[in-house]
Design an enzyme around this catalytic site. Structure first.
Site, PDB file in Angstrom:
ATOM      1  N   GLY A  11       0.845  -1.208   0.000  1.00  0.00           N
ATOM      2  CA  GLY A  11       0.000   0.000   0.000  1.00  0.00           C
ATOM      3  C   GLY A  11       0.870   1.243   0.000  1.00  0.00           C
ATOM      4  N   ARG A  41       0.469   4.572  -9.524  1.00  0.00           N
ATOM      5  CA  ARG A  41       0.904   5.168  -8.264  1.00  0.00           C
ATOM      6  C   ARG A  41       2.390   4.904  -8.042  1.00  0.00           C
ATOM      7  NH1 ARG A  41      -3.190   5.361  -3.003  1.00  0.00           N
ATOM      8  NH2 ARG A  41      -3.259   7.609  -3.088  1.00  0.00           N
ATOM      9  N   THR A  93     -15.404   1.846   4.006  1.00  0.00           N
ATOM     10  CA  THR A  93     -16.699   1.400   4.523  1.00  0.00           C
ATOM     11  C   THR A  93     -17.352   0.510   3.467  1.00  0.00           C
ATOM     12  OG1 THR A  93     -16.859   3.530   5.642  1.00  0.00           O
ATOM     13  CG2 THR A  93     -18.888   2.254   5.462  1.00  0.00           C
ATOM     14  N   CYS A 277     -10.819   9.374   7.245  1.00  0.00           N
ATOM     15  CA  CYS A 277     -10.784   8.551   8.460  1.00  0.00           C
ATOM     16  C   CYS A 277     -11.934   8.742   9.430  1.00  0.00           C
ATOM     17  CB  CYS A 277      -9.473   8.810   9.191  1.00  0.00           C
ATOM     18  SG  CYS A 277      -8.049   8.303   8.213  1.00  0.00           S
ATOM     19  N   PHE A 339     -10.321  18.568   1.917  1.00  0.00           N
ATOM     20  CA  PHE A 339     -11.010  18.413   3.213  1.00  0.00           C
ATOM     21  C   PHE A 339     -10.360  19.229   4.312  1.00  0.00           C
ATOM     22  CE2 PHE A 339      -8.716  15.637   6.238  1.00  0.00           C
ATOM     23  CZ  PHE A 339      -7.686  15.141   5.456  1.00  0.00           C
TER      24      PHE A 339
HETATM   25  N1  LIG Z   1      -4.906   8.952   5.257  1.00  0.00           N
HETATM   26  C1  LIG Z   1      -4.567   9.121   6.514  1.00  0.00           C
HETATM   27  O1  LIG Z   1      -4.277  10.238   6.944  1.00  0.00           O
HETATM   28  C2  LIG Z   1      -4.535   7.962   7.468  1.00  0.00           C
HETATM   29  C3  LIG Z   1      -3.946   8.146   8.726  1.00  0.00           C
HETATM   30  C4  LIG Z   1      -3.909   7.067   9.609  1.00  0.00           C
HETATM   31  C5  LIG Z   1      -4.427   5.826   9.227  1.00  0.00           C
HETATM   32  N2  LIG Z   1      -4.985   5.674   7.999  1.00  0.00           N
HETATM   33  C6  LIG Z   1      -5.446   4.325   7.615  1.00  0.00           C
HETATM   34  O2  LIG Z   1      -4.409   3.739   6.810  1.00  0.00           O
HETATM   35  C7  LIG Z   1      -4.967   2.913   5.781  1.00  0.00           C
HETATM   36  C8  LIG Z   1      -4.483   3.378   4.424  1.00  0.00           C
HETATM   37  O3  LIG Z   1      -4.946   4.685   4.224  1.00  0.00           O
HETATM   38  P1  LIG Z   1      -4.412   5.574   3.020  1.00  0.00           P
HETATM   39  O4  LIG Z   1      -5.000   6.917   3.208  1.00  0.00           O
HETATM   40  O5  LIG Z   1      -2.937   5.435   2.878  1.00  0.00           O
HETATM   41  O6  LIG Z   1      -5.122   4.823   1.778  1.00  0.00           O
HETATM   42  P2  LIG Z   1      -4.786   4.976   0.231  1.00  0.00           P
HETATM   43  O7  LIG Z   1      -6.019   4.623  -0.502  1.00  0.00           O
HETATM   44  O8  LIG Z   1      -4.124   6.290  -0.017  1.00  0.00           O
HETATM   45  O9  LIG Z   1      -3.675   3.848  -0.034  1.00  0.00           O
HETATM   46  C9  LIG Z   1      -3.942   2.492   0.009  1.00  0.00           C
HETATM   47  C10 LIG Z   1      -3.180   1.827  -1.128  1.00  0.00           C
HETATM   48  O10 LIG Z   1      -3.258   0.408  -0.977  1.00  0.00           O
HETATM   49  C11 LIG Z   1      -3.234  -0.163  -2.277  1.00  0.00           C
HETATM   50  N3  LIG Z   1      -3.687  -1.552  -2.221  1.00  0.00           N
HETATM   51  C12 LIG Z   1      -4.914  -2.041  -1.912  1.00  0.00           C
HETATM   52  N4  LIG Z   1      -4.886  -3.393  -1.928  1.00  0.00           N
HETATM   53  C13 LIG Z   1      -3.623  -3.751  -2.239  1.00  0.00           C
HETATM   54  C14 LIG Z   1      -2.951  -5.008  -2.406  1.00  0.00           C
HETATM   55  N5  LIG Z   1      -3.577  -6.178  -2.217  1.00  0.00           N
HETATM   56  N6  LIG Z   1      -1.653  -5.004  -2.763  1.00  0.00           N
HETATM   57  C15 LIG Z   1      -0.985  -3.847  -2.943  1.00  0.00           C
HETATM   58  N7  LIG Z   1      -1.541  -2.631  -2.795  1.00  0.00           N
HETATM   59  C16 LIG Z   1      -2.851  -2.587  -2.444  1.00  0.00           C
HETATM   60  C17 LIG Z   1      -4.135   0.755  -3.078  1.00  0.00           C
HETATM   61  O11 LIG Z   1      -3.880   0.624  -4.469  1.00  0.00           O
HETATM   62  C18 LIG Z   1      -3.746   2.139  -2.514  1.00  0.00           C
HETATM   63  O12 LIG Z   1      -2.742   2.757  -3.301  1.00  0.00           O
HETATM   64  C19 LIG Z   1      -6.483   2.970   5.992  1.00  0.00           C
HETATM   65  O13 LIG Z   1      -6.862   1.889   6.798  1.00  0.00           O
HETATM   66  C20 LIG Z   1      -6.677   4.279   6.755  1.00  0.00           C
HETATM   67  O14 LIG Z   1      -7.838   4.241   7.545  1.00  0.00           O
HETATM   68  C21 LIG Z   1      -5.030   6.706   7.105  1.00  0.00           C
HETATM   69  O1  LIG Z   2     -10.670  21.989  15.092  1.00  0.00           O
HETATM   70  C1  LIG Z   2     -10.836  21.336  14.055  1.00  0.00           C
HETATM   71  C2  LIG Z   2      -9.899  20.380  13.592  1.00  0.00           C
HETATM   72  C3  LIG Z   2     -10.167  19.689  12.412  1.00  0.00           C
HETATM   73  N1  LIG Z   2     -11.312  19.924  11.716  1.00  0.00           N
HETATM   74  C4  LIG Z   2     -11.593  19.158  10.489  1.00  0.00           C
HETATM   75  O2  LIG Z   2     -11.511  17.767  10.780  1.00  0.00           O
HETATM   76  C5  LIG Z   2     -11.091  17.042   9.632  1.00  0.00           C
HETATM   77  C6  LIG Z   2      -9.925  16.134   9.970  1.00  0.00           C
HETATM   78  O3  LIG Z   2      -8.788  16.931  10.258  1.00  0.00           O
HETATM   79  P1  LIG Z   2      -7.433  16.304  10.826  1.00  0.00           P
HETATM   80  O4  LIG Z   2      -7.729  15.427  11.958  1.00  0.00           O
HETATM   81  O5  LIG Z   2      -6.499  17.419  11.053  1.00  0.00           O
HETATM   82  O6  LIG Z   2      -6.900  15.494   9.556  1.00  0.00           O
HETATM   83  P2  LIG Z   2      -6.814  13.930   9.191  1.00  0.00           P
HETATM   84  O7  LIG Z   2      -5.726  13.798   8.209  1.00  0.00           O
HETATM   85  O8  LIG Z   2      -8.164  13.433   8.828  1.00  0.00           O
HETATM   86  O9  LIG Z   2      -6.317  13.209  10.539  1.00  0.00           O
HETATM   87  C7  LIG Z   2      -7.187  12.487  11.391  1.00  0.00           C
HETATM   88  O10 LIG Z   2      -7.391  11.177  10.898  1.00  0.00           O
HETATM   89  C8  LIG Z   2      -6.171  10.422  10.730  1.00  0.00           C
HETATM   90  C9  LIG Z   2      -6.566   9.119  10.071  1.00  0.00           C
HETATM   91  O11 LIG Z   2      -6.954   8.153  10.966  1.00  0.00           O
HETATM   92  C10 LIG Z   2      -5.514  10.252  12.089  1.00  0.00           C
HETATM   93  O12 LIG Z   2      -4.327   9.494  11.944  1.00  0.00           O
HETATM   94  C11 LIG Z   2      -5.213  11.618  12.690  1.00  0.00           C
HETATM   95  O13 LIG Z   2      -4.654  11.464  13.993  1.00  0.00           O
HETATM   96  C12 LIG Z   2      -6.515  12.417  12.769  1.00  0.00           C
HETATM   97  O14 LIG Z   2      -6.249  13.739  13.231  1.00  0.00           O
HETATM   98  C13 LIG Z   2     -10.759  18.112   8.574  1.00  0.00           C
HETATM   99  O15 LIG Z   2     -11.848  18.239   7.683  1.00  0.00           O
HETATM  100  C14 LIG Z   2     -10.574  19.375   9.376  1.00  0.00           C
HETATM  101  O16 LIG Z   2     -10.838  20.542   8.654  1.00  0.00           O
HETATM  102  C15 LIG Z   2     -12.245  20.851  12.175  1.00  0.00           C
HETATM  103  O17 LIG Z   2     -13.271  21.054  11.560  1.00  0.00           O
HETATM  104  N2  LIG Z   2     -11.967  21.534  13.331  1.00  0.00           N
END
Ligand SMILES: NC(=O)c1ccc[n+]([C@@H]2O[C@H](COP(=O)([O-])OP(=O)(O)OC[C@H]3O[C@@H](n4cnc5c(N)ncnc54)[C@H](O)[C@@H]3O)[C@@H](O)[C@H]2O)c1
Ligand SMILES: O=c1ccn([C@@H]2O[C@H](COP(=O)(O)OP(=O)(O)O[C@H]3O[C@H](CO)[C@@H](O)[C@H](O)[C@H]3O)[C@@H](O)[C@H]2O)c(=O)[nH]1
Length: 482
Positions: A11, A41, A93, A277, A339
């Site tokens: 990923g 990607r 989801t 998230c 967002f």
């Molecule tokens: N985006 C965030 O800020 C954030 C922060 C903390 C946790 N998370 C969690 O981390 C996870 C990943 O989130 P993301 O935002 O990086 O998702 P993303 O969609 O940006 O990346 C996931 C990647 O996995 C790849 N993928 C799916 N199945 C695969 C497979 N079998 N083999 C190889 N590649 C595969 C997809 O092609 C995609 O590029 C989610 O569970 C999310 O909830 C996200």
């Molecule tokens: O006071 C605030 C703070 C944030 N937001 C909104 O909340 C959303 C999420 O913001 P933020 O949490 O900063 O960004 P994410 O990248 O979604 O990060 C959240 O989601 C990630 C994925 O799980 C976690 O790892 C992080 O800890 C958690 O902060 C955005 O739309 C922000 O604009 C508000 O409206 N008011």
């Protein structure tokens, strides 16, 4: 000499890319390979135009790509060679079947586990980086053990949820509040925890590396997001009450935030929280609660999402009612589609629901965002709920979207001839525009609906704008029309 310890990550997304880059930067003695089924990607990660925008990421990648950081789609080779495998695939989801609209879809996770099992001939530590429901480690362990052709291969599963926020990912990874590692009680489980802790200890102080059992780590991630989102829904609910009473939500937030038990962070009222998230993880938490018979607990957390939907709807209704109860054929300038600021990510952005609400009332939306591409805007406005989080996305754009939405590359062109500006993302650049020039080019009365409370409202009023700011005392003009 090439590093002998090897990490692979399945990923290469918003989490896999930056987290692995940071490990590679701080651990020159470890080889890190990031894998993805999406070849485009991987190509982008190997190019000058990285597939995601994140401040500071380019420098990190530039320093270690080709040294001990590699991006590849050759999963067989690199999974077979790896000592430790992170799984950072999407866990969206579910859109159909049992639990649709709530449960986490673990198809991608299971697919990744099967890929590992198919090629493993040496012991592997498998690290859950994705956010998953509690007890996923148990299910994954079964998939790995039952599918591996070599019965002597052992797998240790760890939970190492990621807490980075987009827009600040590099800073969050450089100095996280904590690194959480959950693992099994057995000797092998404890040894695996130590190995992962050793990786992080290359740059993170020992006292910030927290170890727990597997289920606590999995649940801590869902709970952290639920509680963060709850703060936003709480202050957003109060923003509605402020408008009804003449209180000012920023003053209220400041007053309560000075209580050290409450704290001042994450208290900015907004048009709604977005991102990939918060909503997904709360829905997932609710589903887990329902699964173990805790309906009241599920209902409690569900209200956080309900309040968020209410806030977006409330904003749409304000815009429409302020503009004499009709936005039909009116040009509305949408400032910001991401967002949050400093990211090009639009997953679950409140802008989608707000634009859809305005379009449903006949508006013409003209979007300007410094980082979001036109293709992305059209895709988001056309995709069915929850369908966006698929590796290959959603392709079709409905006709009413293509006819009534325009995406422009300049804020002044965006507002020209518009009846209103709606600020939906808190980009810093919005604060420094020439609002007199914007006002002069707009239809009168010219409205600004500040869904992020980032503009200087008094200055805008003195230019002549009718200003609506979330949770602030209402303009007399708006009081009459609402
Ligand atoms: N985006 C965030 O800020 C954030 C922060 C903390 C946790 N998370 C969690 O981390 C996870 C990943 O989130 P993301 O935002 O990086 O998702 P993303 O969609 O940006 O990346 C996931 C990647 O996995 C790849 N993928 C799916 N199945 C695969 C497979 N079998 N083999 C190889 N590649 C595969 C997809 O092609 C995609 O590029 C989610 O569970 C999310 O909830 C996200
Ligand atoms: O006071 C605030 C703070 C944030 N937001 C909104 O909340 C959303 C999420 O913001 P933020 O949490 O900063 O960004 P994410 O990248 O979604 O990060 C959240 O989601 C990630 C994925 O799980 C976690 O790892 C992080 O800890 C958690 O902060 C955005 O739309 C922000 O604009 C508000 O409206 N008011």
């Amino acid at each position: 000499m090439a590093p002998s310890y090897k990490i692979a990550c399945i990923g290469a997304g918003y989490v896999g890319g930056p987290t692995m880059s940071m490990i590679a930067l701080n651990c020159p003695d470890i080889e890190v390979v990031v894998l993805d089924i999406n070849e485009e990607r991987i190509k982008a990660w190997n190019s000058e135009q990285l597939p995601i925008y994140e401040p500071g990421l380019e420098e990190v990648v530039r320093q270690c790509r080709g040294r001990n950081l590699f991006f590849s789609s050759d999963t067989t080779k690199h999974l077979a060679e790896a000592d430790m495998i992170f799984v950072s695939v999407n866990t969206p989801t579910k859109t159909s079947g049992i639990g649709a609209g709530k449960a986490a879809d673990l198809t991608y996770w299971e697919g990744a586990a099967r890929m590992i099992a198919a090629v493993a001939t040496t012991p592997k530590i498998v690290v859950e980086k994705s956010t998953v429901p509690v007890k996923t480690a148990e299910a994954i362990s079964k998939v790995l053990k039952r599918n591996c052709t070599d019965p002597s291969v052992t797998f240790e599963i760890l939970s190492n949820p990621e807490f980075l926020a987009e827009g600040t990912a590099i800073e969050d990874l450089r100095m996280p509040d904590r690194v959480l590692i959950g693992g099994g009680d057995s000797e092998a489980g404890q040894a695996a925890i130590k190995q992962l802790a050793w990786v992080y200890a290359h740059w993170i102080p020992q006292e910030r590396i927290l170890t727990t059992n597997l289920w606590s780590a999995e649940l801590a991630k869902l709970t952290a997001n639920a509680m963060l989102a709850q703060r936003i829904s709480s202050i957003n609910s109060i923003s509605a009450l402020c408008e009804a009473t003449g209180a000012d939500v920023q003053q209220v937030a400041r007053a309560i935030g000075m209580d050290s038990r409450i704290g001042s962070k994450f208290m900015n009222t907004s048009v709604g929280f977005g991102g990939s998230c918060f909503q997904k993880d709360i829905l997932n938490l609710c589903y887990v609660c329902e699964g173990v018979g805790l309906k009241e607990v599920a209902d409690y957390w569900m209200k956080v999402v309900t309040m968020n939907d209410y806030q977006k709807q409330r904003f749409v209704e304000r815009v429409i009612s302020a503009m004499f109860n009709t936005v039909a054929r009116k040009r509305l300038a949408i400032f910001g589609f991401a967002f949050k600021k400093d990211t090009g990510d639009t997953r679950e952005t409140p802008a989608i629901d707000v634009c859809r609400g305005l379009l449903a009332d006949g508006a013409k939306c003209v979007v300007y965002d410094p980082k979001v591409t036109p293709v992305q805007v059209f895709r988001d406005l056309s995709a069915p709920k929850f369908e966006w989080d698929r590796p290959h996305g959603w392709g079709k754009s409905e006709r009413h979207i293509t006819e009534n939405v325009q995406v422009v590359a300049d804020p002044y062109a965006c507002a020209e001839g518009a009846h209103a500006i709606c600020v939906l993302t808190e980009w810093d650049e919005f604060k420094s525009y020439d609002y007199q020039r914007l006002y002069d080019s707009m239809v009168k009365p010219a409205f600004i609906f500040d869904g992020r409370n980032v503009l200087d409202h008094e200055a805008l009023r003195s230019i002549g704008f009718i200003v609506y700011a979330l949770g602030k005392p209402l303009d007399p003009f708006l009081q009459k029309s609402y």
